[in-house]
Design a protein around this motif. Structure first.
Motif, PDB file in Angstrom:
ATOM      1  N   ARG A 211       0.832  -1.211   0.000  1.00  0.00           N
ATOM      2  CA  ARG A 211       0.000   0.000   0.000  1.00  0.00           C
ATOM      3  C   ARG A 211       0.860   1.252   0.000  1.00  0.00           C
ATOM      4  N   ASP A 212       1.890   1.264   0.856  1.00  0.00           N
ATOM      5  CA  ASP A 212       2.733   2.449   0.967  1.00  0.00           C
ATOM      6  C   ASP A 212       3.576   2.679  -0.289  1.00  0.00           C
ATOM      7  N   GLY A 217      -3.803  -2.980  -4.500  1.00  0.00           N
ATOM      8  CA  GLY A 217      -4.259  -4.099  -3.694  1.00  0.00           C
ATOM      9  C   GLY A 217      -3.267  -5.242  -3.791  1.00  0.00           C
ATOM     10  N   LYS A 218      -3.711  -6.424  -3.337  1.00  0.00           N
ATOM     11  CA  LYS A 218      -2.805  -7.569  -3.271  1.00  0.00           C
ATOM     12  C   LYS A 218      -3.491  -8.808  -3.812  1.00  0.00           C
ATOM     13  N   THR A 219      -2.735  -9.604  -4.561  1.00  0.00           N
ATOM     14  CA  THR A 219      -3.230 -10.909  -4.952  1.00  0.00           C
ATOM     15  C   THR A 219      -3.096 -11.865  -3.774  1.00  0.00           C
ATOM     16  N   ASN A 230      -8.404  -6.296   2.481  1.00  0.00           N
ATOM     17  CA  ASN A 230      -9.472  -5.301   2.356  1.00  0.00           C
ATOM     18  C   ASN A 230      -9.299  -4.169   3.367  1.00  0.00           C
ATOM     19  N   GLU A 231      -8.891  -4.519   4.562  1.00  0.00           N
ATOM     20  CA  GLU A 231      -8.705  -3.499   5.603  1.00  0.00           C
ATOM     21  C   GLU A 231      -7.533  -2.584   5.283  1.00  0.00           C
ATOM     22  N   VAL A 232      -6.396  -3.179   4.957  1.00  0.00           N
ATOM     23  CA  VAL A 232      -5.175  -2.379   4.774  1.00  0.00           C
ATOM     24  C   VAL A 232      -5.276  -1.470   3.557  1.00  0.00           C
TER      25      VAL A 232
END
Length: 293
Positions: A211-212, A217-219, A230-232
């Motif tokens: 994120r930074d 997003g992330k796979t 979803n939170e991060v």
């Protein structure tokens, strides 16, 4: 990522050869699903998996989740047939593995058009080789169907002869090149997987890092990873509140004929307001998506 775009905080791989997994995916809180015909499917099962995935896409029931079908590569006996059948099923996108040049995108786009893929069916590229990373900008700008990059960090580590480290320093150059290319062309860019799916804190740290860096997003490789991603990758309540105060303070300063505002002892200029508005719109888009789930 465009301000009003669908979020891609969590992008979950689902094996295309398992009907139960394809059914379960309809109930998961992932922003997007990769219905996988490549790594998750044994060679003998690939033709059957192709049909299972196409039928699942055609049957629908996935709500607002974006559906990407990862096909096999052009260097295999299944790649072109995968693209043709998946395109006919009209998913949201075809995900191409090991993209290394603009020519790979052009070839896929032609096959998709021949198979009757609607204009809404986009192309996503797996960025997972050294050559692909070095050609990121040329790939990103290559075709109007191209919508996003997915980082294939396991393959990158393998091809670089690097090591998996918690700080991912061996991958920083590759990740940065792909992010730069994606952002220059206005594409979505999604980070690679975190392999230790039972390590919640390790996953959280990897999501925060991604994120930074600027990833959308992330796979993911397991449904248990969805909630953390979803939170991060969603704006926090505090961040949204600060953004609203920044916008309000700047508007008030502008009304007074001033070019800057001050919020919490920090200067707020127009560029900060652009970022704040983007964050607010992203939060609103995510809230609307979740309320409709």
């Amino acid at each position: 990522m465009p301000q009003d775009a669908h979020p891609f905080r969590s992008v979950l791989y689902m094996p295309g050869s398992r009907p139960r997994a394809l059914e379960k995916a309809r109930t998961l809180a992932a922003d997007a699903l990769i219905l996988d015909l490549e790594d998750a499917v044994a060679p003998a099962e690939k033709p059957n998996a192709r049909e299972l995935v196409a039928e699942a896409v055609e049957a629908g029931g996935y709500g607002k989740r974006k559906l990407l079908v990862r096909v096999n590569g052009f260097d295999t006996e299944w790649g072109e047939a995968d693209i043709a059948r998946a395109s006919a099923a009209q998913p949201d996108a075809i995900l191409l593995p090991k993209v290394e040049s603009a020519a790979d995108i052009a070839r896929a786009a032609l096959l998709m058009a021949d198979a009757g893929a609607g204009e809404h069916v986009r192309i996503w590229a797996m960025m997972e080789t050294p050559r692909g990373a070095l050609n990121a900008l040329a790939i990103a700008e290559s075709h109007p169907r191209l919508e996003g990059f997915v980082l294939g960090t396991n393959d990158l580590v393998k091809d670089l002869g690097a090591a998996h480290t918690p700080d991912r320093l061996p991958l920083v150059t590759s990740l940065g090149l792909c992010l730069l290319g994606a952002r220059a062309a206005g594409l979505v860019c999604v980070d690679g997987v975190y392999n230790a799916f039972q390590d919640a804190e390790g996953l959280r740290a990897a999501c925060v890092q991604g994120r930074d860096m600027g990833f959308d997003g992330k796979t993911l490789i397991h449904p248990d990873q969805i909630a953390i991603a979803n939170e991060v990758f969603a704006p926090s309540t505090d961040a949204v509140a600060l953004a609203r105060r920044q916008v309000e303070a700047f508007e008030q300063a502008t009304a007074r004929g001033e070019g800057v505002a001050v919020v919490d002892g920090r200067i707020v200029e127009n560029l900060h307001v652009v970022t704040a508005k983007r964050l607010i719109e992203r939060a609103e888009t995510i809230a609307a998506l979740e309320s409709a789930a």
